[in-house]
Enzyme design. Structure first.
Site, PDB file in Angstrom:
ATOM      1  N   HIS A 142      20.945  59.479  24.116  1.00  0.00           N
ATOM      2  CA  HIS A 142      20.570  60.002  22.790  1.00  0.00           C
ATOM      3  C   HIS A 142      21.029  59.058  21.668  1.00  0.00           C
ATOM      4  CE1 HIS A 142      19.175  63.758  24.455  1.00  0.00           C
ATOM      5  NE2 HIS A 142      20.345  64.030  24.985  1.00  0.00           N
ATOM      6  N   ASP A 145      30.106  62.213  15.754  1.00  0.00           N
ATOM      7  CA  ASP A 145      30.931  63.283  16.344  1.00  0.00           C
ATOM      8  C   ASP A 145      31.318  62.904  17.779  1.00  0.00           C
ATOM      9  OD1 ASP A 145      28.292  63.567  17.343  1.00  0.00           O
ATOM     10  OD2 ASP A 145      28.494  65.747  17.578  1.00  0.00           O
TER      11      ASP A 145
HETATM   12  O1  RIB Z   1      21.201  66.172  21.122  1.00  0.00           O
HETATM   13  C1  RIB Z   1      21.963  65.031  21.334  1.00  0.00           C
HETATM   14  C2  RIB Z   1      22.976  64.842  20.245  1.00  0.00           C
HETATM   15  O2  RIB Z   1      23.879  65.940  20.255  1.00  0.00           O
HETATM   16  C3  RIB Z   1      23.830  63.608  20.386  1.00  0.00           C
HETATM   17  O3  RIB Z   1      24.164  63.125  19.119  1.00  0.00           O
HETATM   18  C4  RIB Z   1      25.047  64.133  21.093  1.00  0.00           C
HETATM   19  O4  RIB Z   1      26.188  63.323  20.871  1.00  0.00           O
HETATM   20  C5  RIB Z   1      25.194  65.500  20.516  1.00  0.00           C
HETATM   21  O5  RIB Z   1      25.921  65.444  19.332  1.00  0.00           O
HETATM   22 CA    CA Z   2      26.506  62.602  18.624  1.00  0.00          CA
END
Ligand code: RIB
Ligand code: CA
Length: 318
Positions: A241, A10
């Site tokens: 992340h 995403d």
């Molecule tokens: O919590 C972090 C996640 O949430 C990552 O994938 C960031 O891109 C959002 O989608």
């Molecule tokens: Ca993401």
């Protein structure tokens, strides 16, 4: 032989970093991107996936557009304060010339996995909706996949979207519960480790100063995202992340894992919480966890090793 990868994503600033890392890693062969709502609408995340491939000069990689809402609820909505209105830090990228394939993400993902049975790793960087739809429509999917690696969830630490839930899981808890319950080899790279891995502003400067298309893209996209972490979480730089999943694929030894069955809460104010069952064996486990497969949950990481990898894949030598 490089490892075949389908990235369900995403994008999203940290998705963009992860995708650029994957494209730069000679050990990985990205065979498709599939898109999903999350950080922004599916229209926006699909545009961004195409933009990223165009900038990286990888028009050979197909993009399949995925779900625009969760399997059993409504889309909570975009997070422009984190990723910008355009999902890429509000940097003004021109519309891509590339277009998505006609198939849905779930069908395309299944077809890609079936074509290379046993060889494809699915890397999920957003809500798990496309994977859940693919499981519902193609029950043999788990037997064809090599491995599933997920950025999402929080086993023993607080959430980031709510006090108890991580954003990707919170966006579609019902889908996540299906994915964690399917009979395949799943690794959860969640907040337990990503909140230990802080890419500093100095490191960001070293990465974005490079004279490469990837570095220029990140130089434009990162400031808003970085500002969010500084203002809201009081850290210098960002938590990596989604990029941590690439580190897990390339250097699993940098992570400590535990094998725990996971249930996802779908009710009330704990909605989206990933609950591990820490102790019991299957026979004596509480009914909700009984018979569930064990998920490899990352509980600790060698942060410096991950950060070094991020820099080396995105650095000036790329
Ligand atoms: O919590 C972090 C996640 O949430 C990552 O994938 C960031 O891109 C959002 O989608
Ligand atoms: Ca993401």
């Amino acid at each position: 032989m490089p490892r075949k990868l389908i990235i369900d994503t995403d994008p999203g600033v940290d998705d963009a970093i992860a995708i650029l890392m994957a494209l730069a890693a000679s050990q990985l062969d990205v065979i498709a991107l599939t898109t999903v709502f999350g950080n922004a609408s599916t229209d926006v995340t699909t545009t961004n996936a195409l933009t990223l491939l165009e900038i990286a000069d990888r028009a050979d990689i197909p993009v399949a557009r995925g779900a625009s809402k969760p399997i059993a609820s409504n889309y909570i909505g975009p997070v422009p304060q984190v990723h910008g209105h355009n999902g890429l830090g509000d940097a003004p990228f021109p519309p891509p010339q590339l277009a998505p394939v006609a198939e849905t993400a779930a069908d395309f993902l299944y077809a890609g996995v079936a074509e290379h049975a046993g060889e494809v790793t699915i890397l999920a960087l957003g809500p798990l909706t496309n994977l859940a739809v693919a499981l519902q429509q193609h029950p043999d999917l788990p037997s064809l996949v090599d491995e599933v690696v997920i950025m999402g969830g929080n086993a023993l630490v607080p959430g980031n979207a709510t006090p108890v839930a991580e954003a990707n899981i919170n966006n579609d808890p019902e889908a996540a519960d299906l994915v964690f319950g399917a009979d395949w080899d799943v690794t959860m790279v969640g907040l337990d480790v990503t909140h230990q891995i802080n890419l500093s502003s100095a490191a960001i400067k070293r990465i974005t100063i490079a004279d490469t298309p990837a570095a220029r893209l990140l130089a434009d996209a990162l400031p808003l995202y970085q500002g969010f972490f500084e203002a809201r979480m009081g850290i210098d730089g960002i938590y990596v992340h989604d990029p941590s999943t690439i580190a897990f694929l390339l250097e699993p030894g940098a992570f400590t894992t535990q094998a725990w069955p996971i249930r996802v809460e779908t009710e009330s104010f704990s909605r989206g919480k990933t609950w591990p069952n820490l102790g019991d064996t299957d026979d004596s486990a509480p009914p909700a966890w009984r018979g569930r497969p064990r998920v490899k949950v990352c509980t600790d990481a060698d942060a410096q090793r991950v950060l070094d990898l991020v820099e080396s894949l995105l650095g000036a030598n790329q």
